[in-house]
Motif scaffolding. Structure first.
Motif, PDB file in Angstrom:
ATOM      1  N   GLU A 128      92.335  39.008  31.071  1.00  0.00           N
ATOM      2  CA  GLU A 128      91.776  40.045  31.935  1.00  0.00           C
ATOM      3  C   GLU A 128      92.844  41.044  32.365  1.00  0.00           C
ATOM      4  OE1 GLU A 128      89.783  38.148  35.188  1.00  0.00           O
ATOM      5  OE2 GLU A 128      88.368  37.129  33.887  1.00  0.00           O
ATOM      6  N   PHE A 129      92.401  42.250  32.670  1.00  0.00           N
ATOM      7  CA  PHE A 129      93.271  43.252  33.280  1.00  0.00           C
ATOM      8  C   PHE A 129      92.499  43.905  34.420  1.00  0.00           C
ATOM      9  CE2 PHE A 129      91.073  45.434  29.832  1.00  0.00           C
ATOM     10  CZ  PHE A 129      90.649  46.617  30.418  1.00  0.00           C
ATOM     11  N   SER A 130      93.263  44.442  35.389  1.00  0.00           N
ATOM     12  CA  SER A 130      92.617  45.119  36.508  1.00  0.00           C
ATOM     13  C   SER A 130      93.596  46.085  37.162  1.00  0.00           C
ATOM     14  CB  SER A 130      92.108  44.113  37.547  1.00  0.00           C
ATOM     15  OG  SER A 130      93.182  43.406  38.116  1.00  0.00           O
ATOM     16  N   GLY A 131      93.052  47.032  37.923  1.00  0.00           N
ATOM     17  CA  GLY A 131      93.878  47.958  38.680  1.00  0.00           C
ATOM     18  C   GLY A 131      94.593  49.015  37.868  1.00  0.00           C
ATOM     19  N   VAL A 132      94.148  49.281  36.642  1.00  0.00           N
ATOM     20  CA  VAL A 132      94.805  50.259  35.783  1.00  0.00           C
ATOM     21  C   VAL A 132      94.340  51.667  36.184  1.00  0.00           C
ATOM     22  CG1 VAL A 132      95.145  51.033  33.410  1.00  0.00           C
ATOM     23  CG2 VAL A 132      94.911  48.584  33.901  1.00  0.00           C
ATOM     24  N   ARG A 133      95.276  52.517  36.562  1.00  0.00           N
ATOM     25  CA  ARG A 133      94.933  53.864  37.022  1.00  0.00           C
ATOM     26  C   ARG A 133      94.340  54.713  35.898  1.00  0.00           C
ATOM     27  NH1 ARG A 133     100.422  56.327  38.927  1.00  0.00           N
ATOM     28  NH2 ARG A 133     100.820  55.775  36.780  1.00  0.00           N
ATOM     29  N   PHE A 134      93.374  55.568  36.255  1.00  0.00           N
ATOM     30  CA  PHE A 134      92.891  56.549  35.298  1.00  0.00           C
ATOM     31  C   PHE A 134      92.307  57.755  36.007  1.00  0.00           C
ATOM     32  CE2 PHE A 134      88.651  54.870  35.914  1.00  0.00           C
ATOM     33  CZ  PHE A 134      87.837  55.962  35.666  1.00  0.00           C
ATOM     34  N   ILE A 135      92.256  58.853  35.274  1.00  0.00           N
ATOM     35  CA  ILE A 135      91.617  60.087  35.719  1.00  0.00           C
ATOM     36  C   ILE A 135      90.721  60.562  34.584  1.00  0.00           C
ATOM     37  CG2 ILE A 135      91.955  62.523  36.318  1.00  0.00           C
ATOM     38  CD1 ILE A 135      94.700  61.730  37.447  1.00  0.00           C
ATOM     39  N   ASP A 136      89.480  60.897  34.913  1.00  0.00           N
ATOM     40  CA  ASP A 136      88.573  61.583  33.990  1.00  0.00           C
ATOM     41  C   ASP A 136      88.362  62.987  34.531  1.00  0.00           C
ATOM     42  OD1 ASP A 136      88.093  59.475  32.247  1.00  0.00           O
ATOM     43  OD2 ASP A 136      86.259  58.847  33.241  1.00  0.00           O
ATOM     44  N   ARG A 137      88.457  63.982  33.662  1.00  0.00           N
ATOM     45  CA  ARG A 137      88.157  65.369  34.050  1.00  0.00           C
ATOM     46  C   ARG A 137      86.987  65.837  33.193  1.00  0.00           C
ATOM     47  NH1 ARG A 137      88.897  70.597  32.517  1.00  0.00           N
ATOM     48  NH2 ARG A 137      89.282  72.114  34.176  1.00  0.00           N
ATOM     49  N   PHE A 138      85.936  66.267  33.848  1.00  0.00           N
ATOM     50  CA  PHE A 138      84.730  66.707  33.169  1.00  0.00           C
ATOM     51  C   PHE A 138      84.530  68.204  33.391  1.00  0.00           C
ATOM     52  CE2 PHE A 138      83.979  62.347  34.589  1.00  0.00           C
ATOM     53  CZ  PHE A 138      83.622  61.726  33.394  1.00  0.00           C
ATOM     54  N   GLU A 139      84.205  68.933  32.325  1.00  0.00           N
ATOM     55  CA  GLU A 139      83.773  70.320  32.448  1.00  0.00           C
ATOM     56  C   GLU A 139      82.257  70.344  32.303  1.00  0.00           C
ATOM     57  OE1 GLU A 139      85.808  72.990  29.797  1.00  0.00           O
ATOM     58  OE2 GLU A 139      87.756  72.509  30.670  1.00  0.00           O
ATOM     59  N   ILE A 140      81.621  71.214  33.062  1.00  0.00           N
ATOM     60  CA  ILE A 140      80.166  71.274  33.100  1.00  0.00           C
ATOM     61  C   ILE A 140      79.701  72.619  32.537  1.00  0.00           C
ATOM     62  CG2 ILE A 140      78.131  71.044  34.581  1.00  0.00           C
ATOM     63  CD1 ILE A 140      80.078  68.610  34.665  1.00  0.00           C
ATOM     64  N   THR A 141      78.757  72.575  31.616  1.00  0.00           N
ATOM     65  CA  THR A 141      78.155  73.773  31.052  1.00  0.00           C
ATOM     66  C   THR A 141      76.643  73.629  31.100  1.00  0.00           C
ATOM     67  OG1 THR A 141      80.034  74.041  29.549  1.00  0.00           O
ATOM     68  CG2 THR A 141      78.038  75.279  29.022  1.00  0.00           C
ATOM     69  N   LYS A 142      75.979  74.534  31.774  1.00  0.00           N
ATOM     70  CA  LYS A 142      74.521  74.508  31.906  1.00  0.00           C
ATOM     71  C   LYS A 142      74.020  73.159  32.410  1.00  0.00           C
ATOM     72  CE  LYS A 142      73.847  78.029  28.426  1.00  0.00           C
ATOM     73  NZ  LYS A 142      73.228  78.394  27.145  1.00  0.00           N
ATOM     74  N   GLY A 143      74.755  72.581  33.370  1.00  0.00           N
ATOM     75  CA  GLY A 143      74.342  71.332  33.997  1.00  0.00           C
ATOM     76  C   GLY A 143      74.655  70.072  33.206  1.00  0.00           C
ATOM     77  N   LEU A 144      75.315  70.194  32.062  1.00  0.00           N
ATOM     78  CA  LEU A 144      75.662  69.034  31.233  1.00  0.00           C
ATOM     79  C   LEU A 144      77.171  68.947  31.048  1.00  0.00           C
ATOM     80  CD1 LEU A 144      72.975  69.436  28.430  1.00  0.00           C
ATOM     81  CD2 LEU A 144      72.889  67.889  30.396  1.00  0.00           C
TER      82      LEU A 144
END
Length: 88
Positions: free
Chosen positions: A51-67
């Protein structure tokens, strides 16, 4: 990757299971292309069953026409896995 199935296929050789524990969301709607950033921690199970836990991450999402039209991902998963393979 354009489809969820592509992501699942890519991940099957990396781990058995992965989940995200979200900590914070930031967003901007003032630009031509709105975006949202999600900060969180990953936890899961490697292919060998450990098992692993506590691994940092960032997701960056761009939105176009609500998607979601683009997703960029940064995380420490590779570094965590490499540190487990390195003798101490």
């Amino acid at each position: 990757m354009q489809q969820l199935e592509q992501l699942v296929h890519w991940a099957k050789d990396r781990y058995q299971h992965v989940a995200k524990d979200y900590e914070k969301f930031d967003e901007s709607w003032a630009q031509i292309r709105p975006w949202c950033i999600a900060l969180a921690r990953l936890n899961g199970v490697w292919l060998d069953g450990s098992e692993f836990s506590g691994v940092r991450f960032i997701d960056r999402f761009e939105i176009t026409k609500g998607l979601i039209s683009r997703q960029d991902v940064w995380n420490d998963l590779a570094e965590v896995k490499a540190s487990l393979a390195t003798p101490r």
